[in-house]
Design an enzyme around this catalytic site. Structure first.
Site, PDB file in Angstrom:
ATOM      1  N   GLY A 152      13.849 -15.804 -23.645  1.00  0.00           N
ATOM      2  CA  GLY A 152      13.003 -16.177 -22.532  1.00  0.00           C
ATOM      3  C   GLY A 152      13.577 -15.608 -21.246  1.00  0.00           C
ATOM      4  N   LEU A 153      13.116 -16.125 -20.108  1.00  0.00           N
ATOM      5  CA  LEU A 153      13.574 -15.571 -18.834  1.00  0.00           C
ATOM      6  C   LEU A 153      15.067 -15.775 -18.636  1.00  0.00           C
ATOM      7  CD1 LEU A 153      12.890 -14.136 -16.223  1.00  0.00           C
ATOM      8  CD2 LEU A 153      12.276 -16.345 -15.225  1.00  0.00           C
ATOM      9  N   ALA A 210       4.505 -20.177 -18.965  1.00  0.00           N
ATOM     10  CA  ALA A 210       4.492 -20.857 -17.666  1.00  0.00           C
ATOM     11  C   ALA A 210       3.302 -20.383 -16.836  1.00  0.00           C
ATOM     12  CB  ALA A 210       5.794 -20.586 -16.922  1.00  0.00           C
ATOM     13  N   GLU A 250       2.343 -27.412  -4.785  1.00  0.00           N
ATOM     14  CA  GLU A 250       2.338 -28.216  -6.004  1.00  0.00           C
ATOM     15  C   GLU A 250       2.946 -29.576  -5.720  1.00  0.00           C
ATOM     16  OE1 GLU A 250       3.808 -26.226  -9.470  1.00  0.00           O
ATOM     17  OE2 GLU A 250       2.401 -24.570  -9.282  1.00  0.00           O
ATOM     18  N   HIS A 274       4.310 -33.348 -18.862  1.00  0.00           N
ATOM     19  CA  HIS A 274       3.333 -32.802 -17.931  1.00  0.00           C
ATOM     20  C   HIS A 274       2.081 -33.665 -18.017  1.00  0.00           C
ATOM     21  CE1 HIS A 274       0.752 -30.118 -15.717  1.00  0.00           C
ATOM     22  NE2 HIS A 274       1.776 -29.311 -15.472  1.00  0.00           N
ATOM     23  N   ARG A 298       5.561 -35.799 -10.990  1.00  0.00           N
ATOM     24  CA  ARG A 298       4.991 -35.677 -12.332  1.00  0.00           C
ATOM     25  C   ARG A 298       5.155 -36.938 -13.178  1.00  0.00           C
ATOM     26  NH1 ARG A 298       6.357 -29.507 -14.385  1.00  0.00           N
ATOM     27  NH2 ARG A 298       4.610 -28.534 -13.291  1.00  0.00           N
ATOM     28  N   HIS A 327       6.805 -31.306 -21.776  1.00  0.00           N
ATOM     29  CA  HIS A 327       6.704 -30.016 -21.102  1.00  0.00           C
ATOM     30  C   HIS A 327       8.072 -29.426 -20.778  1.00  0.00           C
ATOM     31  CE1 HIS A 327       4.707 -26.933 -18.809  1.00  0.00           C
ATOM     32  NE2 HIS A 327       5.327 -27.256 -17.685  1.00  0.00           N
ATOM     33  N   ARG A 377      12.252 -32.890 -13.053  1.00  0.00           N
ATOM     34  CA  ARG A 377      12.196 -31.539 -12.483  1.00  0.00           C
ATOM     35  C   ARG A 377      11.063 -31.403 -11.470  1.00  0.00           C
ATOM     36  NH1 ARG A 377       9.145 -26.890 -13.766  1.00  0.00           N
ATOM     37  NH2 ARG A 377       8.188 -27.996 -15.508  1.00  0.00           N
ATOM     38  N   LEU A 397      11.269 -21.698 -13.903  1.00  0.00           N
ATOM     39  CA  LEU A 397      11.454 -20.247 -13.959  1.00  0.00           C
ATOM     40  C   LEU A 397      12.528 -19.808 -12.973  1.00  0.00           C
ATOM     41  CD1 LEU A 397       7.794 -18.889 -14.256  1.00  0.00           C
ATOM     42  CD2 LEU A 397       9.518 -18.998 -16.056  1.00  0.00           C
TER      43      LEU A 397
END
Length: 509
Positions: A16-17, A46, A119, A235, A281, A340, A375, A381
């Site tokens: 992944g990243l 994402a 967000e 999420h 969240r 999530h 988070r 990311l």
């Protein structure tokens, strides 16, 4: 006979990243990916983007304050300061690699012109995005191209770690991998875990099925310290169309003004938090859980906020809805909380070093302390890029290969039927709302699996989550106990597999 490979740079588990950022920073690395690149990792899925202080109205200090507020008292301030300070350059570096972030004509005093979204729990619009909801896939495409163009980075696909190799001192000296069905002993000066989170341990998740806590389990079985495993983020708005994994309705939709309603059309978030749809969240997830449990249902209404612009502003969400016969331009989207992100993971320092010599971790499988108990949206990311690069540079400096491996036996896999049973039990008893009765029942179920299937990394990961959730007799961030709804002293969890058998050990931040 097991084939043996010796590699002079770090071996990175996961593509992944975080893993690919580590590889680029290390300059020479061997990357093992269980699936073809750009598949099987959460980074590519994402939607929202990357949060960073990229506008003249924002600062790293403001971003840090929002991150710490969302983290509910458990963030490491040093880790947060580093993330938010290095964040803007990380976004610019990815843009330089070719990540096609949405741009506009820059204002006076700005040089980038990034289109920035607001967000939940952010005080400023600071989420750089791609094509509305395609950030992860686009960023990964650019990074993969750069990795493939680097001749000193070797990639092995269809490769799974079956054990971390250790010498008699406990140093991690490589990995036993299964590559295209054959076992291979890979010796190296350092191993970087970048295996992602734990979503695949739950029945309702937005993450790829392959992401099921294996890195966490491998590290724990090797004796590494694990931090905060009880903190699982749900999420609020997975699209509830019976798909596994569940498609995601990005939080940016609520940032654009979409409203959460019940089946009667009533906007219900006003009952739960003054920030309504833009509440943290964990608050929104519990509100949806409560509405659904009461039989009122939960839907995301974007008909006015997005409407006719859906196909080009949020194409991934639009396509997922259309595939289930829903037209989000005219209809509400049925939504449900889903696993999530995992805030916990392998405890590391700010350069990715775990508690075992030779072992590093980065991205979601690591716990730097930056995410705390909850988070902040679109920090994942960013963390993968910033801390992945730091881990890659540090691991590349390791100079010794260590001694001979103590064991070359692969750790067992959990059969699919048993995994599916475990997933249902985890969603039932270690989900959005928890209590002692459910967690105790779940722990007994997990403990019954161990004699039958042995030390499976997935079983170990699930047990660490449940034991820590049972031990934390308070509610904080993503961990909510209905039998202990109050918040207690802000202490992080640090535990090894050996100490977890007796009791979870807490330490003050």
């Amino acid at each position: 006979m097991t084939k043996r490979i010796t590699f002079d740079g770090p071996v990175i588990l996961g593509a992944g990243l975080a893993g690919l950022s580590a590889a680029l920073a290390a300059k020479m690395a061997l990357v093992l990916s269980p699936t073809p690149l750009a598949t099987g990792c959460s980074s590519a899925w994402a939607q929202g983007g990357m949060a960073a202080a990229l506008s003249g109205e924002d600062t790293p200090a403001l971003h840090a304050a929002d991150t710490i507020a969302a983290g509910a008292g458990l963030c490491d301030p040093k880790a947060v300061e580093l993330l938010t300070r290095e964040g803007p350059q990380a976004v610019r570096d990815l843009a330089a690699l070719g990540a096609p972030f949405d741009r506009k004509a820059p204002k006076d005093g700005e040089s980038d012109g990034f289109v920035l979204s607001l967000e939940a729990a952010h005080s400023k619009a600071r989420v750089a995005r791609v094509g509305g909801d395609g950030a992860g896939a686009a960023i990964m495409a650019a990074v993969i191209a750069s990795v493939r163009a680097t001749p000193t980075i070797e990639i092995r696909e269809n490769a799974r770690a079956r054990r971390l190799l250790q010498d008699k001192t406990g140093r991690v000296i490589g990995v036993l991998a299964e590559i295209d069905g054959a076992l291979v002993e890979i010796r190296s000066p350092a191993v970087i875990l970048a295996t992602g989170g734990v979503g695949g341990l739950y029945a309702v998740t937005t993450t790829p099925a392959q992401v099921r806590g294996e890195g966490l389990g491998l590290a724990a079985l090797a004796g590494a310290t694990i931090a905060d495993p009880e903190f699982v983020q749900f999420h609020p708005t997975a699209i509830d169309i019976g798909r596994d994994p569940a498609p995601l309705a990005t939080e940016a939709l609520r940032g654009e003004g979409s409203i959460l309603r019940n089946a009667d059309g009533r906007a219900f978030m006003v009952d739960y938090h003054p920030a309504k749809e833009l509440a943290p969240r964990d608050v929104v997830a519990r509100a949806l859980h409560a509405e659904r449990a009461a039989g009122r249902g939960a839907f995301l209404d974007a008909t006015e906020a997005v409407g006719a612009h859906f196909p080009h502003e949020f194409p991934a969400v639009f396509e997922a809805c259309q595939s289930a016969g829903i037209d989000p331009r005219r209809e509400m989207i049925p939504v449900t909380p889903a696993v999530h992100y995992h805030m916990g993971g392998v405890a590391t320092d700010l350069d990715g070093r775990a508690s075992l010599p030779g072992l590093y971790a980065a991205g979601e499988c690591a716990s730097t302390g930056v995410q705390g108990a909850n988070r902040l949206a679109s920090n994942s990311l960013l963390e993968a890029a910033v801390f992945g690069a730091r881990a890659g540079r540090a691991a590349a400096a390791e100079g010794t290969h260590g001694g001979e491996p103590v064991s070359l036996e692969p750790l067992p896999d959990l059969p699919d039927a048993a995994l599916q049973t475990l997933r249902k039990a985890m969603s039932r008893d270690a989900g959005v709302i928890r209590d002692a009765a459910g967690l105790t029942r779940l722990l007994a179920q997990i403990e019954a699996l161990e004699p039958a299937y042995g030390p499976c990394p997935t079983i170990v990961a699930a047990r660490l989550i449940v034991e820590a959730a049972l031990a934390r007799q308070e509610s904080r961030g993503g961990h909510y106990r209905s039998d202990f709804p109050a918040t207690a002293e802000p202490l992080r969890t640090f535990v090894t597999l050996e100490s977890a058998d007796a009791a979870v050990r807490y330490a003050a931040e």
